[in-house]
Design a protein around this motif. Structure first.
Motif, PDB file in Angstrom:
ATOM      1  N   ILE A 119       0.673  -1.269  -0.012  1.00  0.00           N
ATOM      2  CA  ILE A 119      -0.042  -0.125   0.011  1.00  0.00           C
ATOM      3  C   ILE A 119       0.797   1.019   0.064  1.00  0.00           C
ATOM      4  N   ARG A 120       1.859   1.037   0.687  1.00  0.00           N
ATOM      5  CA  ARG A 120       2.840   2.180   0.835  1.00  0.00           C
ATOM      6  C   ARG A 120       3.424   2.618  -0.616  1.00  0.00           C
ATOM      7  N   HIS A 121       3.920   1.521  -1.186  1.00  0.00           N
ATOM      8  CA  HIS A 121       4.728   1.560  -2.234  1.00  0.00           C
ATOM      9  C   HIS A 121       3.620   2.206  -3.465  1.00  0.00           C
ATOM     10  N   GLU A 122       2.461   1.707  -3.451  1.00  0.00           N
ATOM     11  CA  GLU A 122       1.477   2.079  -4.522  1.00  0.00           C
ATOM     12  C   GLU A 122       0.889   3.654  -4.381  1.00  0.00           C
ATOM     13  N   PHE A 123       0.559   3.859  -2.933  1.00  0.00           N
ATOM     14  CA  PHE A 123      -0.099   4.931  -2.674  1.00  0.00           C
ATOM     15  C   PHE A 123       0.737   5.989  -1.875  1.00  0.00           C
ATOM     16  N   ASN A 124       2.009   5.916  -1.720  1.00  0.00           N
ATOM     17  CA  ASN A 124       2.797   6.723  -0.751  1.00  0.00           C
ATOM     18  C   ASN A 124       1.909   6.965   0.513  1.00  0.00           C
ATOM     19  N   ASP A 125       1.606   8.074   0.968  1.00  0.00           N
ATOM     20  CA  ASP A 125       1.060   8.468   2.014  1.00  0.00           C
ATOM     21  C   ASP A 125      -0.330   8.852   2.180  1.00  0.00           C
ATOM     22  N   HIS A 126      -0.984   8.284   0.897  1.00  0.00           N
ATOM     23  CA  HIS A 126      -2.331   8.733   0.821  1.00  0.00           C
ATOM     24  C   HIS A 126      -3.098   8.024   2.173  1.00  0.00           C
ATOM     25  N   PHE A 127      -2.972   6.731   2.304  1.00  0.00           N
ATOM     26  CA  PHE A 127      -3.545   6.316   3.228  1.00  0.00           C
ATOM     27  C   PHE A 127      -2.866   6.120   4.758  1.00  0.00           C
ATOM     28  N   HIS A 128      -3.793   6.445   5.638  1.00  0.00           N
ATOM     29  CA  HIS A 128      -3.380   5.876   7.218  1.00  0.00           C
ATOM     30  C   HIS A 128      -3.419   4.743   7.348  1.00  0.00           C
ATOM     31  N   ILE A 129      -2.530   3.633   7.463  1.00  0.00           N
ATOM     32  CA  ILE A 129      -2.723   2.525   7.735  1.00  0.00           C
ATOM     33  C   ILE A 129      -2.862   1.978   9.265  1.00  0.00           C
ATOM     34  N   GLU A 130      -3.666   1.250   9.494  1.00  0.00           N
ATOM     35  CA  GLU A 130      -3.883   0.557  10.871  1.00  0.00           C
ATOM     36  C   GLU A 130      -3.547  -0.809  10.875  1.00  0.00           C
ATOM     37  N   VAL A 131      -3.053  -1.555  11.574  1.00  0.00           N
ATOM     38  CA  VAL A 131      -2.797  -3.154  11.597  1.00  0.00           C
ATOM     39  C   VAL A 131      -3.217  -3.486  12.974  1.00  0.00           C
ATOM     40  N   ALA A 132      -3.335  -4.862  12.828  1.00  0.00           N
ATOM     41  CA  ALA A 132      -3.819  -5.617  14.288  1.00  0.00           C
ATOM     42  C   ALA A 132      -2.723  -5.738  15.082  1.00  0.00           C
ATOM     43  N   ALA A 133      -2.950  -5.852  16.392  1.00  0.00           N
ATOM     44  CA  ALA A 133      -2.116  -6.155  17.414  1.00  0.00           C
ATOM     45  C   ALA A 133      -2.620  -7.157  18.354  1.00  0.00           C
ATOM     46  N   TYR A 134      -1.879  -7.949  18.851  1.00  0.00           N
ATOM     47  CA  TYR A 134      -2.404  -9.145  19.878  1.00  0.00           C
ATOM     48  C   TYR A 134      -1.792  -8.974  21.217  1.00  0.00           C
ATOM     49  N   PRO A 135      -2.228  -8.283  22.103  1.00  0.00           N
ATOM     50  CA  PRO A 135      -1.535  -8.404  23.575  1.00  0.00           C
ATOM     51  C   PRO A 135      -1.369  -9.505  24.276  1.00  0.00           C
ATOM     52  N   GLU A 136      -2.265 -10.541  23.772  1.00  0.00           N
ATOM     53  CA  GLU A 136      -2.208 -12.010  24.296  1.00  0.00           C
ATOM     54  C   GLU A 136      -1.578 -13.188  23.339  1.00  0.00           C
ATOM     55  N   MET A 137      -0.924 -12.461  22.293  1.00  0.00           N
ATOM     56  CA  MET A 137      -0.522 -13.331  21.270  1.00  0.00           C
ATOM     57  C   MET A 137      -1.497 -13.886  20.059  1.00  0.00           C
ATOM     58  N   HIS A 138      -0.967 -13.531  19.066  1.00  0.00           N
ATOM     59  CA  HIS A 138      -1.696 -14.312  17.969  1.00  0.00           C
ATOM     60  C   HIS A 138      -1.845 -15.716  17.981  1.00  0.00           C
ATOM     61  N   PRO A 139      -2.915 -16.173  17.648  1.00  0.00           N
ATOM     62  CA  PRO A 139      -3.097 -17.670  18.009  1.00  0.00           C
ATOM     63  C   PRO A 139      -2.312 -18.688  17.398  1.00  0.00           C
ATOM     64  N   GLN A 140      -1.660 -18.035  16.209  1.00  0.00           N
ATOM     65  CA  GLN A 140      -0.692 -19.040  15.470  1.00  0.00           C
ATOM     66  C   GLN A 140       0.657 -18.759  15.487  1.00  0.00           C
ATOM     67  N   ALA A 141       0.841 -17.692  16.439  1.00  0.00           N
ATOM     68  CA  ALA A 141       2.472 -17.223  16.901  1.00  0.00           C
ATOM     69  C   ALA A 141       3.288 -18.345  17.566  1.00  0.00           C
ATOM     70  N   LYS A 142       4.521 -18.271  16.919  1.00  0.00           N
ATOM     71  CA  LYS A 142       5.378 -19.476  17.668  1.00  0.00           C
ATOM     72  C   LYS A 142       5.363 -19.259  19.210  1.00  0.00           C
ATOM     73  N   ASN A 143       5.837 -17.880  19.311  1.00  0.00           N
ATOM     74  CA  ASN A 143       5.722 -17.424  20.822  1.00  0.00           C
ATOM     75  C   ASN A 143       5.536 -16.012  20.884  1.00  0.00           C
ATOM     76  N   MET A 144       5.539 -15.468  22.201  1.00  0.00           N
ATOM     77  CA  MET A 144       5.054 -14.090  22.321  1.00  0.00           C
ATOM     78  C   MET A 144       6.270 -13.212  21.837  1.00  0.00           C
ATOM     79  N   ASN A 145       7.504 -13.559  22.013  1.00  0.00           N
ATOM     80  CA  ASN A 145       8.584 -12.690  21.555  1.00  0.00           C
ATOM     81  C   ASN A 145       8.434 -12.692  20.002  1.00  0.00           C
ATOM     82  N   THR A 146       8.489 -13.637  19.286  1.00  0.00           N
ATOM     83  CA  THR A 146       8.263 -13.784  17.853  1.00  0.00           C
ATOM     84  C   THR A 146       7.134 -12.780  17.242  1.00  0.00           C
ATOM     85  N   ASP A 147       6.061 -12.985  17.794  1.00  0.00           N
ATOM     86  CA  ASP A 147       4.908 -12.302  17.845  1.00  0.00           C
ATOM     87  C   ASP A 147       5.070 -10.930  17.683  1.00  0.00           C
ATOM     88  N   ILE A 148       5.596 -10.474  18.855  1.00  0.00           N
ATOM     89  CA  ILE A 148       5.922  -8.818  19.018  1.00  0.00           C
ATOM     90  C   ILE A 148       6.958  -8.508  17.815  1.00  0.00           C
TER      91      ILE A 148
END
Ligand code: FAD
Length: 273
Positions: A119-148
């Motif tokens: 998105i950044r490459h195609e639209f430069n700064d046009h979009f404000h980009i939100e992403v997802a965060a998982y304070p209790e870890m994403h369920p498929q992550a190997k462990n908390m450290n790699t997820d962070i």
């Protein structure tokens, strides 16, 4: 304080009418934006586009489409983003999405970080980009450290801010924010707030997304049975306390998973203002 509200795109005419009413009620408190999920829970991607364009054109509130990239192609994503840009939309919630079972060829993107970079490459700064965060870890992550670490990489790929998966334990959120700050990420991480109104549904969601329902809350929800009024009153008290705790420790932005209902998100939001 900035408040945002999340909807899923309704599939029926009645659902559309209901959501219009919900949006109208929530608009009264001047939200920062309304977001709409994409392809989650079996909803169609066309329905997301329709809902987003309707919000942007009619609500006087900015619309922020969610966009998941798994099982998709660059050309399709580009076409959709161009349509959003043309409609005046400038905020996107960029996600990987859940890998459909049995799918081997997962398309042009493997992780949300790749979508963010695209998105950044195609639209430069046009979009404000939100992403997802998982304070209790994403369920498929190997462990908390790699997820962070993966989360930090996603931010460094060009995201502006993040919204968390829901949680009922404020310590998990504050520890997560501390940990990512140590990796040089100071961008806002908005807590995602899930009101409690339905025991069975909450258990199902939490099993899927890995959010913990603390034992004491679960045990109390279990005794309400069909008494939804008492359950909702208890749920409101619990989540209101969580919001208070977050606010008192400096949190300024809140994102509500409304489940297409104005109450109790509206009540919780008003208590914060
Ligand atoms: P990613 O950030 O790509 O992470 C997915 C997993 O991959 C994590 O375990 C991470 O640790 C790991 N990972 C990341 N990078 C790498 C790497 N380079 N190497 C190895 N592992 C890596 N789903 C929908 O379908 N539609 C929606 O509208 C939707 N909206 C959401 C909104 C919010 C606020 C949240 C919190 C979730 C939402 N989801 C939605 C769910 C989301 O799509 C799933 O949780 C999905 O499984 C992960 O998406 P992600 O963007 O967090 O993925």
């Amino acid at each position: 304080m900035q408040l945002s509200f999340e909807f899923f795109p309704p599939r029926t005419d009645q659902g559309k009418l209901n959501l219009k009413q919900v949006r109208q009620e929530l608009s009264a408190i001047k939200p920062h934006y309304f977001s709409t999920t994409f392809g989650a829970g079996g909803t169609t991607q066309e329905a997301t586009l329709e809902t987003v364009l309707d919000i942007q054109a009619n609500d006087g509130v900015s619309a922020a489409p969610h966009l998941s990239c798994i099982d998709s192609e660059k050309s399709k994503i580009l076409a959709l983003l161009s349509q959003y840009k043309a409609a005046g939309i400038n905020r996107i919630v960029a996600l990987r999405g859940d890998i459909p079972s049995g799918v081997r060829d997962i398309g042009d993107f493997h992780y949300a970080s790749e979508l963010v970079a695209f998105i950044r490459h195609e639209f430069n700064d046009h979009f404000h980009i939100e992403v997802a965060a998982y304070p209790e870890m994403h369920p498929q992550a190997k462990n908390m450290n790699t997820d962070i670490q993966h989360f930090a990489n996603k931010m460094k790929a060009g995201a502006n801010s993040a919204i968390t998966q829901y949680f009922y334990n404020a310590d998990a959120y504050f520890r997560f924010v501390d940990d990512v700050q140590k990796l040089g990420i100071d961008a806002p991480i908005t807590p995602g707030i899930m009101p409690i109104t339905n025991h069975t549904q909450l258990l199902r969601f939490s099993n899927m997304c890995g959010s913990e329902i603390p034992r004491w809350i679960e045990k109390r929800l279990a005794v309400f049975g069909d008494d939804l009024e008492s359950l909702s009153a208890f749920g409101l008290e619990v989540v209101d306390n969580l919001c208070d705790q977050l606010k008192s420790q400096g949190v300024e932005n809140f994102h509500f998973y409304t489940m297409n209902k104005s109450q109790p998100s509206l009540q919780l939001a008003k208590n914060l203002l």
